[in-house]
Design a protein around this motif. Structure first.
Motif, PDB file in Angstrom:
ATOM      1  N   SER A  34       0.830  -1.204   0.000  1.00  0.00           N
ATOM      2  CA  SER A  34       0.000   0.000   0.000  1.00  0.00           C
ATOM      3  C   SER A  34       0.866   1.256   0.000  1.00  0.00           C
ATOM      4  CB  SER A  34      -0.915  -0.016   1.227  1.00  0.00           C
ATOM      5  OG  SER A  34      -1.628   1.182   1.318  1.00  0.00           O
ATOM      6  N   SER A  35       1.889   1.278   0.842  1.00  0.00           N
ATOM      7  CA  SER A  35       2.797   2.432   0.897  1.00  0.00           C
ATOM      8  C   SER A  35       3.535   2.618  -0.422  1.00  0.00           C
ATOM      9  CB  SER A  35       3.803   2.268   2.037  1.00  0.00           C
ATOM     10  OG  SER A  35       3.149   2.326   3.276  1.00  0.00           O
ATOM     11  N   ALA A  36       3.969   1.515  -1.038  1.00  0.00           N
ATOM     12  CA  ALA A  36       4.674   1.605  -2.317  1.00  0.00           C
ATOM     13  C   ALA A  36       3.763   2.206  -3.394  1.00  0.00           C
ATOM     14  CB  ALA A  36       5.184   0.232  -2.739  1.00  0.00           C
ATOM     15  N   ALA A  37       2.500   1.783  -3.408  1.00  0.00           N
ATOM     16  CA  ALA A  37       1.555   2.331  -4.381  1.00  0.00           C
ATOM     17  C   ALA A  37       1.323   3.820  -4.127  1.00  0.00           C
ATOM     18  CB  ALA A  37       0.235   1.570  -4.320  1.00  0.00           C
ATOM     19  N   MET A  38       1.240   4.210  -2.870  1.00  0.00           N
ATOM     20  CA  MET A  38       1.041   5.627  -2.553  1.00  0.00           C
ATOM     21  C   MET A  38       2.295   6.451  -2.845  1.00  0.00           C
ATOM     22  SD  MET A  38      -1.300   5.289   0.882  1.00  0.00           S
ATOM     23  CE  MET A  38      -1.612   7.032   1.095  1.00  0.00           C
ATOM     24  N   ARG A  39       3.473   5.843  -2.696  1.00  0.00           N
ATOM     25  CA  ARG A  39       4.713   6.541  -3.045  1.00  0.00           C
ATOM     26  C   ARG A  39       4.827   6.722  -4.561  1.00  0.00           C
ATOM     27  NH1 ARG A  39       7.145   2.758   0.157  1.00  0.00           N
ATOM     28  NH2 ARG A  39       7.320   3.435   2.293  1.00  0.00           N
ATOM     29  N   ALA A  40       4.334   5.754  -5.313  1.00  0.00           N
ATOM     30  CA  ALA A  40       4.413   5.805  -6.778  1.00  0.00           C
ATOM     31  C   ALA A  40       3.462   6.848  -7.362  1.00  0.00           C
ATOM     32  CB  ALA A  40       4.104   4.433  -7.362  1.00  0.00           C
ATOM     33  N   SER A  41       2.401   7.134  -6.647  1.00  0.00           N
ATOM     34  CA  SER A  41       1.434   8.126  -7.100  1.00  0.00           C
ATOM     35  C   SER A  41       1.812   9.483  -6.504  1.00  0.00           C
ATOM     36  CB  SER A  41       0.035   7.717  -6.634  1.00  0.00           C
ATOM     37  OG  SER A  41      -0.890   8.742  -6.863  1.00  0.00           O
ATOM     38  N   SER A  42       1.885  10.486  -7.349  1.00  0.00           N
ATOM     39  CA  SER A  42       2.233  11.807  -6.828  1.00  0.00           C
ATOM     40  C   SER A  42       1.242  12.840  -7.323  1.00  0.00           C
ATOM     41  CB  SER A  42       3.648  12.189  -7.247  1.00  0.00           C
ATOM     42  OG  SER A  42       3.729  12.357  -8.641  1.00  0.00           O
ATOM     43  N   MET A  43       1.287  13.980  -6.702  1.00  0.00           N
ATOM     44  CA  MET A  43       0.434  15.096  -7.093  1.00  0.00           C
ATOM     45  C   MET A  43       1.224  16.380  -6.938  1.00  0.00           C
ATOM     46  SD  MET A  43      -2.123  15.149  -3.788  1.00  0.00           S
ATOM     47  CE  MET A  43      -2.556  13.439  -3.902  1.00  0.00           C
ATOM     48  N   THR A  44       0.851  17.356  -7.719  1.00  0.00           N
ATOM     49  CA  THR A  44       1.493  18.656  -7.636  1.00  0.00           C
ATOM     50  C   THR A  44       0.493  19.635  -7.051  1.00  0.00           C
ATOM     51  OG1 THR A  44       2.849  18.153  -9.562  1.00  0.00           O
ATOM     52  CG2 THR A  44       2.674  20.463  -8.938  1.00  0.00           C
ATOM     53  N   LEU A  45       0.876  20.230  -5.946  1.00  0.00           N
ATOM     54  CA  LEU A  45       0.034  21.215  -5.270  1.00  0.00           C
ATOM     55  C   LEU A  45       0.795  22.530  -5.200  1.00  0.00           C
ATOM     56  CD1 LEU A  45      -1.062  18.959  -2.265  1.00  0.00           C
ATOM     57  CD2 LEU A  45      -2.425  19.519  -4.278  1.00  0.00           C
ATOM     58  N   LEU A  46       0.286  23.526  -5.880  1.00  0.00           N
ATOM     59  CA  LEU A  46       0.905  24.856  -5.896  1.00  0.00           C
ATOM     60  C   LEU A  46       2.373  24.794  -6.275  1.00  0.00           C
ATOM     61  CD1 LEU A  46      -0.764  26.216  -2.632  1.00  0.00           C
ATOM     62  CD2 LEU A  46      -1.473  26.661  -4.991  1.00  0.00           C
ATOM     63  N   GLY A  47       2.693  23.962  -7.255  1.00  0.00           N
ATOM     64  CA  GLY A  47       4.058  23.858  -7.754  1.00  0.00           C
ATOM     65  C   GLY A  47       4.959  22.905  -6.992  1.00  0.00           C
ATOM     66  N   LEU A  48       4.473  22.313  -5.915  1.00  0.00           N
ATOM     67  CA  LEU A  48       5.266  21.352  -5.145  1.00  0.00           C
ATOM     68  C   LEU A  48       4.769  19.944  -5.434  1.00  0.00           C
ATOM     69  CD1 LEU A  48       5.360  23.136  -1.680  1.00  0.00           C
ATOM     70  CD2 LEU A  48       7.190  23.026  -3.365  1.00  0.00           C
ATOM     71  N   GLU A  49       5.668  19.075  -5.858  1.00  0.00           N
ATOM     72  CA  GLU A  49       5.283  17.692  -6.134  1.00  0.00           C
ATOM     73  C   GLU A  49       5.504  16.863  -4.869  1.00  0.00           C
ATOM     74  OE1 GLU A  49       6.071  14.011  -9.195  1.00  0.00           O
ATOM     75  OE2 GLU A  49       6.832  15.994  -9.685  1.00  0.00           O
ATOM     76  N   ARG A  50       4.475  16.135  -4.489  1.00  0.00           N
ATOM     77  CA  ARG A  50       4.524  15.275  -3.303  1.00  0.00           C
ATOM     78  C   ARG A  50       3.884  13.942  -3.642  1.00  0.00           C
ATOM     79  NH1 ARG A  50       7.610  18.778  -1.864  1.00  0.00           N
ATOM     80  NH2 ARG A  50       7.280  20.221  -0.153  1.00  0.00           N
ATOM     81  N   SER A  51       4.397  12.879  -2.997  1.00  0.00           N
ATOM     82  CA  SER A  51       3.752  11.577  -3.174  1.00  0.00           C
ATOM     83  C   SER A  51       2.435  11.582  -2.397  1.00  0.00           C
ATOM     84  CB  SER A  51       4.660  10.447  -2.676  1.00  0.00           C
ATOM     85  OG  SER A  51       4.677  10.413  -1.271  1.00  0.00           O
ATOM     86  N   THR A  52       1.530  10.714  -2.826  1.00  0.00           N
ATOM     87  CA  THR A  52       0.257  10.594  -2.119  1.00  0.00           C
ATOM     88  C   THR A  52       0.497  10.190  -0.668  1.00  0.00           C
ATOM     89  OG1 THR A  52      -0.833  10.002  -4.179  1.00  0.00           O
ATOM     90  CG2 THR A  52      -1.993   9.436  -2.161  1.00  0.00           C
TER      91      THR A  52
END
Length: 152
Positions: A52-70
């Motif tokens: 589950s953690s690996a899947a969430m680490r693989a998925s990312s999002m960009t919020l206000l120019g900052l990319e973070r993993s889920t």
């Protein structure tokens, strides 16, 4: 024997005591959440948790120019919200101590905390395990009793 004003006041149920129980429940819930999150972060994950953690680490999002993993977003929001719950509960206890009339009279202050507690209870009943449900049931009852005991 005549009844004095202070003894007459003591016979009326105290609205502050259940209010403090409700605010204390918020603190218990948030500190327990932080303790469990820290324990989970430091323990060896099960294969299911690792997947589950690996899947969430693989998925990312960009919020206000900052990319973070889920995973980072979920863990960060979870921790920040727990800290805000603790801060709000401490502020409520501080307000009760320095301005007890906010609790002794039925003000928006008490109604707001009851509404938040009931909303948290409903969300917990839908999505969370029993401990938060039990704590939020107690906090909701405590805030309701406090309002019931308060003067209209």
């Amino acid at each position: 024997m005549t009844t004095t004003a202070p003894s007459a006041l003591r016979s009326k149920p105290d609205a502050l005591r259940p209010f403090r129980v409700g605010a204390g429940g918020f603190i218990l819930l948030a500190t327990g959440h932080l303790a469990l999150a820290a324990s989970a972060a430091w323990s060896d994950p099960t294969p299911q948790q690792e997947a589950s953690s690996a899947a969430m680490r693989a998925s990312s999002m960009t919020l206000l120019g900052l990319e973070r993993s889920t995973l980072d977003v979920v863990n960060g929001m979870s921790s920040v919200m727990a800290l805000f719950v603790i801060a709000c509960a401490l502020l409520a206890l501080f307000a009760a101590r320095h301005s007890p009339s906010l609790i002794e009279r039925r003000t928006a202050f008490g109604w707001t905390l009851l509404a938040v507690s009931l909303a948290g209870l409903a969300i917990s009943a839908l999505f969370l395990p029993p401990p938060p449900i039990a704590v939020l049931a107690v906090t909701s009852c405590a805030f309701a009793i406090s309002l019931r005991r308060a003067n209209p």
